[in-house]
Scaffold this motif. Structure first.
Motif, short mmCIF file in Angstrom:
data_model
loop_
_atom_site.label_atom_id
_atom_site.label_comp_id
_atom_site.label_asym_id
_atom_site.label_seq_id
_atom_site.Cartn_x
_atom_site.Cartn_y
_atom_site.Cartn_z
N UNK A 107 0.83 -1.20 0.00
CA UNK A 107 0.00 0.00 0.00
C UNK A 107 0.87 1.25 0.00
N UNK A 108 1.97 1.21 0.77
CA UNK A 108 2.89 2.34 0.77
C UNK A 108 3.51 2.54 -0.61
N UNK A 109 3.89 1.44 -1.24
CA UNK A 109 4.47 1.52 -2.59
C UNK A 109 3.44 2.07 -3.57
N UNK A 110 2.20 1.59 -3.46
CA UNK A 110 1.13 2.11 -4.33
C UNK A 110 0.97 3.61 -4.16
N UNK A 111 1.01 4.07 -2.91
CA UNK A 111 0.89 5.51 -2.66
C UNK A 111 2.03 6.28 -3.31
N UNK A 112 3.25 5.76 -3.17
CA UNK A 112 4.39 6.42 -3.79
C UNK A 112 4.28 6.41 -5.31
N UNK A 113 3.83 5.28 -5.86
CA UNK A 113 3.67 5.20 -7.32
C UNK A 113 2.61 6.18 -7.81
N UNK A 114 1.55 6.33 -7.04
CA UNK A 114 0.52 7.31 -7.42
C UNK A 114 1.11 8.72 -7.44
N UNK A 115 1.94 9.04 -6.41
CA UNK A 115 2.56 10.37 -6.38
C UNK A 115 3.50 10.56 -7.57
N UNK A 116 4.30 9.55 -7.86
CA UNK A 116 5.23 9.63 -8.99
C UNK A 116 4.45 9.77 -10.30
#
Length: 116
Positions: free
Chosen positions: A68-77
């Motif tokens: 979920x943390x990675x998904x959040x970072x990917x969304x920001x990127x």
């Protein structure tokens, strides 16, 4: 004496049936003990499997949190890339416009006398 022989035969038959019944009861008791032992062993194994599965569930929960943390970072990127893409498109359009303007200015300039 037929009655005595008949009674003896019945008595032997009853004794034989009693012995067979007792043997079957003992066998049934042994089978029940064996089944209970097998059931305890299987219960112990299943409890071990349940404990291992609980550990795996805990690890999967941790992995889910990390994903979920990675998904959040990917969304920001992704949002940043879209912003940069928009800026790049805007810069590209500006550069083309400037290139056209420079081309038009160069066309309007008088030719230098050295070129003749």
């Amino acid at each position: 004496m037929p009655d005595e022989d008949d009674a003896e035969r019945r008595l032997r038959k009853l004794a034989l049936q009693h012995a067979e019944t007792r043997w079957l009861a003992l066998r049934l008791d042994n089978d029940a003990k064996e089944i209970r032992g097998t059931q305890r062993e299987h219960t112990r194994r299943f409890d071990g499997i349940d404990r291992r599965l609980d550990g795996i569930d805990g690890r999967l929960d941790g992995i889910d949190g990390r994903l979920e943390g990675i998904d959040g970072r990917l969304d920001r990127v992704d949002r940043e890339l879209q912003e940069h893409g928009g800026r790049f498109d805007s810069l590209e359009t500006s550069m083309r416009s400037l290139t056209q303007m420079v081309g038009q200015v160069l066309e309007r300039l008088p030719e230098s006398p050295d070129k003749h």
